[in-house]
Scaffold this motif. Structure first.
Motif, PDB file in Angstrom:
ATOM      1  N   LYS A   1      -6.456  -3.740  22.603  1.00 26.39           N
ATOM      2  CA  LYS A   1      -5.252  -4.844  22.053  1.00 26.39           C
ATOM      3  C   LYS A   1      -5.023  -5.705  23.327  1.00 26.39           C
ATOM      4  CE  LYS A   1      -3.107  -1.252  19.051  1.00 26.39           C
ATOM      5  NZ  LYS A   1      -1.757  -0.467  18.791  1.00 26.39           N
ATOM      6  N   GLU A   2      -5.800  -5.650  24.360  1.00 25.73           N
ATOM      7  CA  GLU A   2      -5.622  -6.705  25.299  1.00 25.73           C
ATOM      8  C   GLU A   2      -4.182  -6.568  25.954  1.00 25.73           C
ATOM      9  OE1 GLU A   2      -7.001 -10.376  23.907  1.00 25.73           O
ATOM     10  OE2 GLU A   2      -9.132  -9.723  24.181  1.00 25.73           O
ATOM     11  N   PHE A   3      -3.687  -5.562  26.222  1.00 33.28           N
ATOM     12  CA  PHE A   3      -2.205  -5.441  27.008  1.00 33.28           C
ATOM     13  C   PHE A   3      -2.584  -5.205  28.355  1.00 33.28           C
ATOM     14  CE2 PHE A   3      -0.173  -3.471  22.842  1.00 33.28           C
ATOM     15  CZ  PHE A   3       0.209  -4.714  22.550  1.00 33.28           C
ATOM     16  N   PRO A   4      -2.168  -6.228  29.099  1.00 34.24           N
ATOM     17  CA  PRO A   4      -2.364  -5.799  30.697  1.00 34.24           C
ATOM     18  C   PRO A   4      -1.407  -4.881  30.980  1.00 34.24           C
ATOM     19  CG  PRO A   4      -1.880  -8.394  30.083  1.00 34.24           C
ATOM     20  CD  PRO A   4      -1.631  -7.548  28.874  1.00 34.24           C
ATOM     21  N   VAL A   5      -1.864  -4.098  32.038  1.00 33.93           N
ATOM     22  CA  VAL A   5      -1.291  -2.979  32.739  1.00 33.93           C
ATOM     23  C   VAL A   5      -1.253  -3.182  34.181  1.00 33.93           C
ATOM     24  CG1 VAL A   5      -1.529  -0.598  32.841  1.00 33.93           C
ATOM     25  CG2 VAL A   5      -2.473  -1.396  30.897  1.00 33.93           C
ATOM     26  N   VAL A   6       0.181  -2.969  34.455  1.00 29.68           N
ATOM     27  CA  VAL A   6       0.558  -3.347  35.872  1.00 29.68           C
ATOM     28  C   VAL A   6       0.954  -1.839  36.304  1.00 29.68           C
ATOM     29  CG1 VAL A   6       2.173  -4.542  37.410  1.00 29.68           C
ATOM     30  CG2 VAL A   6       1.287  -5.580  35.594  1.00 29.68           C
ATOM     31  N   SER A   7       0.421  -1.344  37.450  1.00 27.64           N
ATOM     32  CA  SER A   7       0.747   0.049  38.069  1.00 27.64           C
ATOM     33  C   SER A   7       1.653  -0.286  39.086  1.00 27.64           C
ATOM     34  CB  SER A   7      -0.409   0.853  38.332  1.00 27.64           C
ATOM     35  OG  SER A   7      -0.911   1.635  37.292  1.00 27.64           O
ATOM     36  N   VAL A   8       2.968   0.257  39.167  1.00 27.38           N
ATOM     37  CA  VAL A   8       4.013   0.227  40.076  1.00 27.38           C
ATOM     38  C   VAL A   8       4.017   1.365  40.745  1.00 27.38           C
ATOM     39  CG1 VAL A   8       6.293  -0.475  40.740  1.00 27.38           C
ATOM     40  CG2 VAL A   8       5.425  -1.187  38.547  1.00 27.38           C
TER      41      VAL A   8
ATOM     42  N   MET B   1       3.971 -13.397  27.605  1.00 26.29           N
ATOM     43  CA  MET B   1       2.896 -12.555  27.640  1.00 26.29           C
ATOM     44  C   MET B   1       3.217 -10.976  27.373  1.00 26.29           C
ATOM     45  SD  MET B   1      -0.732 -11.874  29.616  1.00 26.29           S
ATOM     46  CE  MET B   1      -1.184 -13.503  29.746  1.00 26.29           C
ATOM     47  N   PRO B   2       2.804 -10.312  26.655  1.00 28.36           N
ATOM     48  CA  PRO B   2       3.381  -8.751  26.750  1.00 28.36           C
ATOM     49  C   PRO B   2       2.201  -8.112  27.709  1.00 28.36           C
ATOM     50  CG  PRO B   2       2.846  -9.409  24.367  1.00 28.36           C
ATOM     51  CD  PRO B   2       2.239 -10.322  25.468  1.00 28.36           C
TER      52      PRO B   2
ATOM     53  N   ILE C   1      -3.543   4.579  37.798  1.00 33.51           N
ATOM     54  CA  ILE C   1      -3.714   3.758  38.826  1.00 33.51           C
ATOM     55  C   ILE C   1      -5.230   2.849  38.934  1.00 33.51           C
ATOM     56  CG2 ILE C   1      -3.437   3.237  41.410  1.00 33.51           C
ATOM     57  CD1 ILE C   1      -1.627   5.363  41.617  1.00 33.51           C
ATOM     58  N   LYS C   2      -6.173   3.710  39.002  1.00 36.42           N
ATOM     59  CA  LYS C   2      -7.685   2.916  38.889  1.00 36.42           C
ATOM     60  C   LYS C   2      -7.897   1.912  37.728  1.00 36.42           C
ATOM     61  CE  LYS C   2      -9.821   6.824  39.789  1.00 36.42           C
ATOM     62  NZ  LYS C   2     -10.910   7.796  40.173  1.00 36.42           N
ATOM     63  N   HIS C   3      -7.249   2.308  36.705  1.00 37.27           N
ATOM     64  CA  HIS C   3      -7.606   1.595  35.597  1.00 37.27           C
ATOM     65  C   HIS C   3      -6.703   0.412  35.059  1.00 37.27           C
ATOM     66  CE1 HIS C   3     -10.133   5.240  35.225  1.00 37.27           C
ATOM     67  NE2 HIS C   3     -10.967   4.623  34.443  1.00 37.27           N
ATOM     68  N   SER C   4      -5.910   0.170  35.965  1.00 34.88           N
ATOM     69  CA  SER C   4      -4.803  -0.924  35.938  1.00 34.88           C
ATOM     70  C   SER C   4      -5.397  -2.284  36.225  1.00 34.88           C
ATOM     71  CB  SER C   4      -3.790  -0.931  36.912  1.00 34.88           C
ATOM     72  OG  SER C   4      -3.138   0.594  36.901  1.00 34.88           O
ATOM     73  N   ASP C   5      -4.755  -3.357  35.544  1.00 36.32           N
ATOM     74  CA  ASP C   5      -5.077  -4.940  35.768  1.00 36.32           C
ATOM     75  C   ASP C   5      -4.690  -5.273  37.030  1.00 36.32           C
ATOM     76  OD1 ASP C   5      -6.649  -5.380  33.198  1.00 36.32           O
ATOM     77  OD2 ASP C   5      -4.843  -4.613  32.548  1.00 36.32           O
ATOM     78  N   LEU C   6      -3.430  -4.765  37.649  1.00 35.72           N
ATOM     79  CA  LEU C   6      -2.803  -5.289  38.591  1.00 35.72           C
ATOM     80  C   LEU C   6      -1.997  -3.868  39.599  1.00 35.72           C
ATOM     81  CD1 LEU C   6      -1.809  -7.465  40.770  1.00 35.72           C
ATOM     82  CD2 LEU C   6      -0.107  -8.024  39.230  1.00 35.72           C
TER      83      LEU C   6
ATOM     84  N   VAL D   1       3.366 -11.838  39.696  1.00 31.30           N
ATOM     85  CA  VAL D   1       2.512 -10.737  38.619  1.00 31.30           C
ATOM     86  C   VAL D   1       1.998 -11.743  37.543  1.00 31.30           C
ATOM     87  CG1 VAL D   1       2.782  -9.057  36.771  1.00 31.30           C
ATOM     88  CG2 VAL D   1       3.942  -8.863  38.857  1.00 31.30           C
ATOM     89  N   GLU D   2       2.583 -12.704  36.728  1.00 30.91           N
ATOM     90  CA  GLU D   2       1.885 -13.541  35.746  1.00 30.91           C
ATOM     91  C   GLU D   2       0.664 -14.198  36.143  1.00 30.91           C
ATOM     92  OE1 GLU D   2       4.302 -16.183  33.192  1.00 30.91           O
ATOM     93  OE2 GLU D   2       3.246 -17.676  34.274  1.00 30.91           O
ATOM     94  N   GLU D   3       0.638 -14.898  37.464  1.00 38.75           N
ATOM     95  CA  GLU D   3      -0.485 -15.646  38.071  1.00 38.75           C
ATOM     96  C   GLU D   3      -1.732 -14.491  38.360  1.00 38.75           C
ATOM     97  OE1 GLU D   3      -1.579 -17.758  42.027  1.00 38.75           O
ATOM     98  OE2 GLU D   3       0.306 -17.308  41.704  1.00 38.75           O
ATOM     99  N   GLU D   4      -1.245 -13.263  38.805  1.00 38.09           N
ATOM    100  CA  GLU D   4      -2.496 -12.486  38.947  1.00 38.09           C
ATOM    101  C   GLU D   4      -2.884 -11.781  37.874  1.00 38.09           C
ATOM    102  OE1 GLU D   4      -4.088 -11.796  41.704  1.00 38.09           O
ATOM    103  OE2 GLU D   4      -2.681 -12.747  43.056  1.00 38.09           O
ATOM    104  N   ILE D   5      -2.063 -11.557  36.818  1.00 40.45           N
ATOM    105  CA  ILE D   5      -2.427 -11.046  35.569  1.00 40.45           C
ATOM    106  C   ILE D   5      -3.520 -11.930  34.873  1.00 40.45           C
ATOM    107  CG2 ILE D   5      -1.672 -10.607  33.220  1.00 40.45           C
ATOM    108  CD1 ILE D   5      -1.654  -7.933  35.038  1.00 40.45           C
ATOM    109  N   LEU D   6      -3.104 -13.223  34.907  1.00 44.04           N
ATOM    110  CA  LEU D   6      -4.114 -14.265  34.307  1.00 44.04           C
ATOM    111  C   LEU D   6      -5.472 -14.239  35.119  1.00 44.04           C
ATOM    112  CD1 LEU D   6      -1.464 -17.235  33.832  1.00 44.04           C
ATOM    113  CD2 LEU D   6      -2.506 -15.577  32.058  1.00 44.04           C
TER     114      LEU D   6
END
Length: 521
Positions: A268-275, A319-320, A348-353, A427-432
């Motif tokens: 579904k192309e949802f970016p994942v950010v692990s905090v 962007m979601p 954590i290892k499978h995150s986008d950021l 976060v937006e910049e790095e996700i893009l």
């Protein structure tokens, strides 16, 4: 016989061996039978009761804060545990801590004890040692000084030795010398985990972490027994191995389920950010501020988050994005405990950021940072994530005249929401960058399905309509794959423009391409 009773007192209360009263009676019969039965009889008793052991619950119990494992002999349920903390201050060698002080490590040990209900620190001592690798840790003089201090302090019923892990032999020797229950850092943290675990996965991982502890204690207790004792140890080891296999199988099923959920998010192309960050650094508070999720209830407590949770939010470009709240890290934790939670930490290892949150008000913030980076390294976190990781200085509202000297760091206060706009933009910049998405202006024909398709397959930020031309310029965030499908549709439209053909539905085209791909395979 005394050794057998000691094993029973140490092992049966653990969650691994918890069960109904009938199960406890069976275990008791098995252990005491070894005192007057032959080896074959012990084997038979074990075989007869193994089904009872296999029926025990996998989940760890924490009734109030008085779980059986941590119940001290002679201490009534609900009675307060009065703890004496001992911190060995290593003077030199590989075990010396260079990024912290004995006082700060003692303060963290106090924080661990105070996290637990009905646990209270009565007294504490920092004692220097040159021999931390020895069983007694301290030299003869300091050990005697410590024993006298413990005996003279009224009301003590437990001692917390602030080391990573005590050997079973050392633990037993300390208990015999001091006459009270002894804990190490591993067992205290494990108990905090047990009391904070909410999901089946967290409870399974805790049960898995307890098995090496059980196994080493059993081996130590049985070391000097006769052949009957050796046979009994083999029976107990087999039961432990069976339990470990069942827990690992159950965790593997949950790991596969988690992998499926990750693949669905990716589809579904949802970016994942692990905090992530050191325990109690403010991760949950930050996610609540970024997402507006009122269901999140941050607590000022060590290891308040044990189960990975996912929360949806929006970036400034609308962007979601999914924010993952991870388990907090801690210094001086054995690899066995980290390995037991590998299924949880895999996210954590499978995150986008990655967003690394630091409590900049904490006196040990630099040491905490190094501990987090070491854990990420041990988890074999991909270099792409390490290099793009955003470092955040949280709790700047608690620091007088805070000044950020690192240009790449973002100062924030999650509680007062100060600096969150800058963080969201970063976060937006790095996700893009990490997802390969682009911000484009696309001209669409309003009489075609293009606009509705773009709403479905991309993030539409703005639509400028030209009523005279029957078209619109759409500002979108779109992935390379979706843009490729869009261009194919536009080319087909251009080819058919003279023949009266309309633009094909891009969604139907996508389905057709997928069918052709499957057919070709």
């Amino acid at each position: 016989m005394t050794a057998l009773r000691r094993i029973f007192s140490r092992l049966t209360p653990l969650p691994l061996l918890q069960g109904p009263p009938r199960a406890h009676r069976a275990a008791c019969t098995l252990l005491h039978a070894a005192g007057h039965r032959s080896s074959s009889q012990v084997q038979g008793a074990a075989a007869g009761s193994s089904s009872v052991f296999r029926g025990f619950s996998l989940s760890s119990s924490c009734r109030g804060r008085d779980s059986d494992e941590f119940r001290v002999r002679g201490l009534a349920p609900g009675q307060q545990l009065k703890v004496f903390i001992v911190h060995p201050d290593v003077k030199w060698g590989s075990r010396k801590q260079h990024l912290t002080t004995a006082g700060l490590m003692m303060a963290e040990a106090e924080g661990l004890v105070n996290t637990l209900e009905n646990w209270r620190v009565v007294d504490k001592i920092v004692l220097s040692t040159k021999t931390p690798e020895k069983k007694k840790i301290f030299g003869k003089g300091n050990f005697q000084l410590l024993a006298d201090k413990i005996r003279q302090t009224a009301g003590i019923n437990a001692v917390f030795v602030n080391v990573e892990r005590l050997s079973p032999g050392a633990e037993r020797e300390f208990e015999e010398a001091w006459g009270v229950k002894v804990f190490d850092r591993y067992s205290v943290v494990l108990h905090i985990f047990r009391c904070n675990a909410r999901t089946k996965e967290a409870k399974l991982q805790i049960s898995l972490a307890e098995i090496p502890l059980l196994r080493s204690r059993l081996r130590n207790e049985m070391a000097n027994l006769d052949q009957q004792g050796e046979t009994l140890m083999e029976v107990q080891q087999r039961l432990l191995k069976e339990r470990e296999m069942k827990i690992r199988l159950a965790l593997e099923k949950l790991r596969r389920k988690r992998k499926l959920l990750r693949s669905q998010r990716k589809h579904k192309e949802f970016p994942v950010v692990s905090v992530l960050g050191y325990t109690n650094c403010g991760k949950t508070t930050l996610i609540k501020a970024l997402t507006g999720d009122r269901g999140l209830q941050p607590r000022d407590q060590l290891f308040a988050t044990l189960d990975v949770t996912v929360h949806g939010g929006l970036l400034p470009c609308r962007m979601p994005v999914l924010y993952v709240d991870t388990i907090g890290f801690l210094s001086q934790l054995p690899h066995l405990l980290i390995d037991s939670f590998s299924a949880t930490l895999d996210d954590i290892k499978h995150s986008d950021l990655l967003v690394h949150v630091r409590d900049i008000s904490h006196p040990e913030t630099e040491n905490q940072k190094q501990n987090v980076l070491n854990v990420l390294k041990n988890l074999q976190t991909p270099e792409r994530l390490m290099s793009s990781m955003i470092e955040v200085h949280n709790k700047i509202d608690l620091v007088d005249d805070y000044e950020c000297l690192e240009p790449a760091v973002l100062p924030i206060s999650a509680l007062t929401e100060r600096g969150l706009d800058q963080l969201s933009a970063a976060v937006e910049e790095e996700i893009l960058k990490s997802t390969g998405k682009h911000i484009l202006d696309l001209k669409v024909d309003l009489s075609s399905p293009q606009l509705s398709w773009l709403y479905k397959e991309s993030t539409v930020q703005d639509v400028a309509v030209d009523a005279d031309d029957g078209s619109a310029v759409v500002n979108v965030i779109i992935s390379a794959a979706a843009y490729g499908r869009y261009k194919n549709c536009s080319l087909i439209k251009a080819d058919k423009r003279g023949g009266g053909g309309g633009l094909p539905d891009p969604t139907q085209m996508q389905k057709k391409q997928e069918r052709e791909t499957i057919k070709g395979e």
